[in-house]
Design a protein around this motif. Structure first.
Motif, mmCIF file in Angstrom:
data_model
loop_
_atom_site.group_PDB
_atom_site.id
_atom_site.type_symbol
_atom_site.label_atom_id
_atom_site.label_comp_id
_atom_site.label_asym_id
_atom_site.label_seq_id
_atom_site.Cartn_x
_atom_site.Cartn_y
_atom_site.Cartn_z
ATOM 1 N N PRO A 55 0.631 -0.753 -0.034
ATOM 2 C CA PRO A 55 -0.106 -0.269 0.192
ATOM 3 C C PRO A 55 0.924 1.212 -0.103
ATOM 4 N N TRP A 56 1.581 1.814 0.497
ATOM 5 C CA TRP A 56 2.448 2.163 0.954
ATOM 6 C C TRP A 56 3.307 3.009 -0.499
ATOM 7 N N LEU A 57 3.792 2.219 -0.810
ATOM 8 C CA LEU A 57 4.535 2.163 -2.128
ATOM 9 C C LEU A 57 3.287 2.407 -3.324
ATOM 10 N N ALA A 58 2.159 2.223 -3.925
ATOM 11 C CA ALA A 58 1.692 1.933 -4.563
ATOM 12 C C ALA A 58 0.930 4.279 -4.077
ATOM 13 N N GLU A 59 0.616 3.945 -3.070
ATOM 14 C CA GLU A 59 0.146 5.248 -3.020
ATOM 15 C C GLU A 59 1.849 6.748 -2.836
ATOM 16 N N PHE A 60 2.819 6.046 -3.171
ATOM 17 C CA PHE A 60 3.794 7.079 -2.942
ATOM 18 C C PHE A 60 3.606 7.440 -4.527
ATOM 19 N N PHE A 61 3.721 6.478 -5.117
ATOM 20 C CA PHE A 61 4.075 6.246 -7.198
ATOM 21 C C PHE A 61 2.630 7.517 -7.146
ATOM 22 N N SER A 62 1.129 7.878 -6.366
ATOM 23 C CA SER A 62 -0.180 7.961 -6.661
ATOM 24 C C SER A 62 0.741 9.632 -6.532
ATOM 25 N N PHE A 63 1.141 10.136 -6.189
ATOM 26 C CA PHE A 63 1.708 11.101 -5.952
ATOM 27 C C PHE A 63 2.265 11.948 -6.765
ATOM 28 N N LEU A 64 2.701 11.241 -7.511
ATOM 29 C CA LEU A 64 3.606 10.928 -8.930
ATOM 30 C C LEU A 64 2.810 10.864 -9.819
ATOM 31 N N GLY A 65 1.921 10.895 -9.691
ATOM 32 C CA GLY A 65 0.686 9.805 -10.763
ATOM 33 C C GLY A 65 1.131 9.322 -11.552
#
Length: 388
Positions: free
Chosen positions: A55-65
């Motif tokens: 979850p945290w990894l996917a969320e980090f990349f979501s911040f970058l679009g």
């Protein structure tokens, strides 16, 4: 041949929180607009599906679009017609660019959720199953600090949006240094106190601090003892008097020691005379110019650059190279194109170099390493200088 004609290189995706920040994120500092529409070519030990299930990894990349389908991993050797590679903005134990700090500051500002409420935050490792170290007695420290009004937070229980706002320039964040302290890069000019178990600080934290104008004071935890350190196993430490440790931390917070860090500016260094630095093994102090890590050896080779020293009349020495390579010293928080030590000259002409804040001496270990971790100078901590 690759199915796409043009890719952006995204480096290695590391599924460890701290190393994701120091190894993976630095490849994306230039912003989505630079590589918009391009597939991102990466390498990783796990499959993309497994990585994006974190979850945290996917969320980090979501911040970058970015999402799972934006990435590609080739499973066999593949020819690529064109690949855009942005220079990394941070390299572990080697260098940091301010562009990395600005990039992370913007992430924290836009996506972070602050839990601080204006009070000092203590980052607890008491319930965390660390693979690096266990600290007996930290639970008692946590209880004491909670009674004194500090906000106690276990970082591993937070969502990413909360982790990236653990630090603030207006209130201190304190605790035993660990992966959670990498979160200070998401705040401009963060303030805090990081307790170490042995007085040693990873150069990754030092590099981040300097690139981010951080006000983090590193101190050795009062009353801590190493119980056991076995190869490949977590180190075990014990707090002899947890209440004493907690009171010491509270005193440091009250004194706002992050504001009062000593200024250790080198003085009186002369650049008129340059010296080669020779060890007790009759080798010379040098770097591999691709890594910048200071070690010792024969002093020659295609990628080898010898260090030079300049001395001052007030007890300071500066290490550098003729081309100003970025230097890193193992078990030290000195990095840069010029790094500084205090020195002591013995009657026989030999010189010992020591860190101004930790009082630890540089040592030329017999396996070729140069470390800054010795309590007193013996033969391996003594060097001779030759005029160039």
């Amino acid at each position: 041949m690759s199915p796409e004609p043009f890719y952006y290189y995204g480096g290695n995706i590391v599924p460890h929180y701290g190393h994701f920040i120091t190894e993976t994120l630095p490849r994306y500092w230039c912003g989505r607009q630079v590589y918009a529409g391009l597939k991102i070519l990466v390498h990783a030990e796990k499959t993309l599906d497994l990585l994006f299930a974190i979850p945290w990894l996917a969320e980090f990349f979501s911040f970058l679009g970015l999402k799972r389908d934006d990435f590609v991993v080739f499973e066999r050797p593949t020819r690529v017609k064109a690949l855009m590679i942005a220079g990394t903005s941070f390299e572990e134990n080697h260098f940091a660019h301010r562009a990395f700090a600005k990039f992370c500051n913007n992430i924290g500002q836009e996506f972070g959720e602050d839990l601080g409420e204006g009070k000092a935050i203590y980052l607890s490792r008491a319930e965390f199953n660390s693979q690096m170290r266990h600290i007996e007695g930290e639970r008692e420290v946590v209880s004491y600090l909670a009674r004194e009004g500090l906000t106690v937070i276990a970082p591993e229980t937070l969502r990413v949006r909360q982790q990236i706002r653990l630090f603030s320039e207006h209130r201190p964040t304190v605790g035993f240094v660990g992966s959670a302290f990498h979160n200070d890069i998401f705040c401009e000019c963060p303030a805090g106190i990081a307790m170490t178990c042995d007085g040693l600080v990873s150069s990754n934290f030092a590099l981040m601090d300097r690139g981010n104008n951080a006000r983090i004071r590193y101190v050795t935890a009062p009353g801590i003892t190493l119980v056991r350190r076995d190869p490949g196993q977590p180190a075990f430490y014990r707090l002899d008097d947890p209440a004493h440790t907690a009171r010491g931390l509270i005193d440091l917070i009250a004194a706002q020691v992050w504001r009062n860090a000593e200024v250790n500016e080198p003085e009186g260094i002369s650049r008129e005379t340059s010296y080669r630095i020779r060890t007790s093994h009759q080798s010379v102090v040098q770097i591999d110019c691709q890594t910048g890590i200071v070690h010792h050896g024969a002093g020659d080779g295609e990628r080898i650059v010898q260090l030079i020293a300049h001395l001052g009349h007030q007890g300071w020495a500066a290490f550098t190279t003729h081309l100003g390579d970025c230097l890193s010293v193992e078990k030290d928080n000195n990095q840069g194109s010029e790094i500084y030590y205090r020195y002591y000259r013995f009657p026989d002409g030999r010189i010992a170099f020591f860190h101004n804040e930790t009082d630890r001496f540089l040592c030329a270990v017999s396996d070729g390493r140069i470390c800054c971790d010795r309590l007193e100078p013996s033969d391996w901590e003594c060097f001779t200088l030759e005029v160039l």
